[in-house]
Design an enzyme around this catalytic site. Structure first.
Site, PDB file in Angstrom:
ATOM      1  N   SER A   1       0.843  -1.192  -0.090  1.00  0.00           N
ATOM      2  CA  SER A   1       0.008   0.058  -0.029  1.00  0.00           C
ATOM      3  C   SER A   1       0.812   1.299  -0.148  1.00  0.00           C
ATOM      4  CB  SER A   1      -1.015  -0.142   1.140  1.00  0.00           C
ATOM      5  OG  SER A   1      -1.876   0.926   1.109  1.00  0.00           O
TER       6      SER A   1
ATOM      7  N   ASP B   1     -10.746  -3.804  -4.749  1.00  0.00           N
ATOM      8  CA  ASP B   1     -10.160  -2.948  -3.955  1.00  0.00           C
ATOM      9  C   ASP B   1     -10.660  -1.391  -3.973  1.00  0.00           C
ATOM     10  OD1 ASP B   1      -8.549  -1.240  -2.431  1.00  0.00           O
ATOM     11  OD2 ASP B   1      -6.559  -2.168  -3.131  1.00  0.00           O
TER      12      ASP B   1
ATOM     13  N   HIS C   1      -8.129  -4.452  -0.446  1.00  0.00           N
ATOM     14  CA  HIS C   1      -7.129  -3.723  -0.245  1.00  0.00           C
ATOM     15  C   HIS C   1      -6.089  -4.820   0.844  1.00  0.00           C
ATOM     16  CE1 HIS C   1      -4.552  -0.377  -0.865  1.00  0.00           C
ATOM     17  NE2 HIS C   1      -4.403  -0.226   0.433  1.00  0.00           N
TER      18      HIS C   1
END
Ligand code: MLT
Length: 210
Positions: free
Chosen positions: A107, A158, A189
């Site tokens: 991320s 996501d 995610h």
């Protein structure tokens, strides 16, 4: 503003010539987060795990954002340089300046790893990007990557990453000469066991070690 050091953990491998995995956590994480994952994907590499220098309401990050999904690109460029200089310093102090560097980011960590790929295409020997987003909307692209492999896994469900941005990002990476292995996984995610297994196979394929 001057470059600041980053908090870090360095775990050296018994194999001095092993590559270094540089571990980059997600928003709100720290340098402890990705160590168990790294140990699942390799037993042999040196590990350098970093904590982002930006604090967003108590949550560590690697660079500032204006809001969810909109990056402060000036800060991102600065933090990318700060991190690169810091990695070089730590490796030099530990006589690892010639080691291959492979970024592993999740991320927010994947996004600064991606910014590093685009700004310095041949600094990293490879990168594992879990749930990445295009770091710069209009990246200033200079030299091409010389066969730098990139593992890229996104979640098909996501909500943080618009699918068309993923398509654009993949095109830019390929256009810049990166050898991209892309996995669109049936998840959101969050990281899954699937990500870990696929990353392990990728690492063994591109960076075998005896
Ligand atoms: C970011 O870098 O802002 C992300 O991809 C999303 C997040 O870290 O929450």
């Amino acid at each position: 503003m001057d470059f600041q050091p980053l908090k870090y953990i360095l775990e050296l491998s018994k194999k001095p010539n092993a590559p270094v995995l540089v571990l980059l956590h997600g928003t709100g994480g720290d340098e402890q987060d990705l160590i168990p994952l790294a140990k699942d994907i390799t037993k042999d590499f040196h590990l350098l795990s970093l904590r982002g220098n930006v604090n967003e309401g108590g949550m560590p990050r690697f660079f500032r954002r204006i809001r969810m999904g909109v990056f402060d690109e000036k800060d991102l460029a600065f933090r990318t340089d700060e991190m690169k200089v810091f990695i070089e310093k730590v490796l030099q102090e530990n006589h690892l300046e010639n080691a291959k560097i492979i970024a592993v980011g999740y991320s927010n960590g994947a996004n600064i790893a991606g910014a590093t790929l685009l700004k310095y295409p041949n600094f990293l020997a490879g990168a594992i990007l879990f749930r990445p987003m295009l770091p710069f909307q209009a990246p200033e692209l200079s030299e091409k990557a010389q066969q730098v492999p990139v593992f890229f896994s996104n979640g098909k469900n996501d909500p943080t990453v618009p699918p068309k941005d993923t398509t654009t990002y993949l095109e830019i990476l390929k256009e810049q000469g990166f050898e991209v292995e892309h996995h669109a996984l049936p998840t959101s995610h969050n990281l899954t066991y699937n990500d870990v297994e696929l990353a392990k196979i990728w690492l063994e394929k591109y960076f075998p070690i005896n």
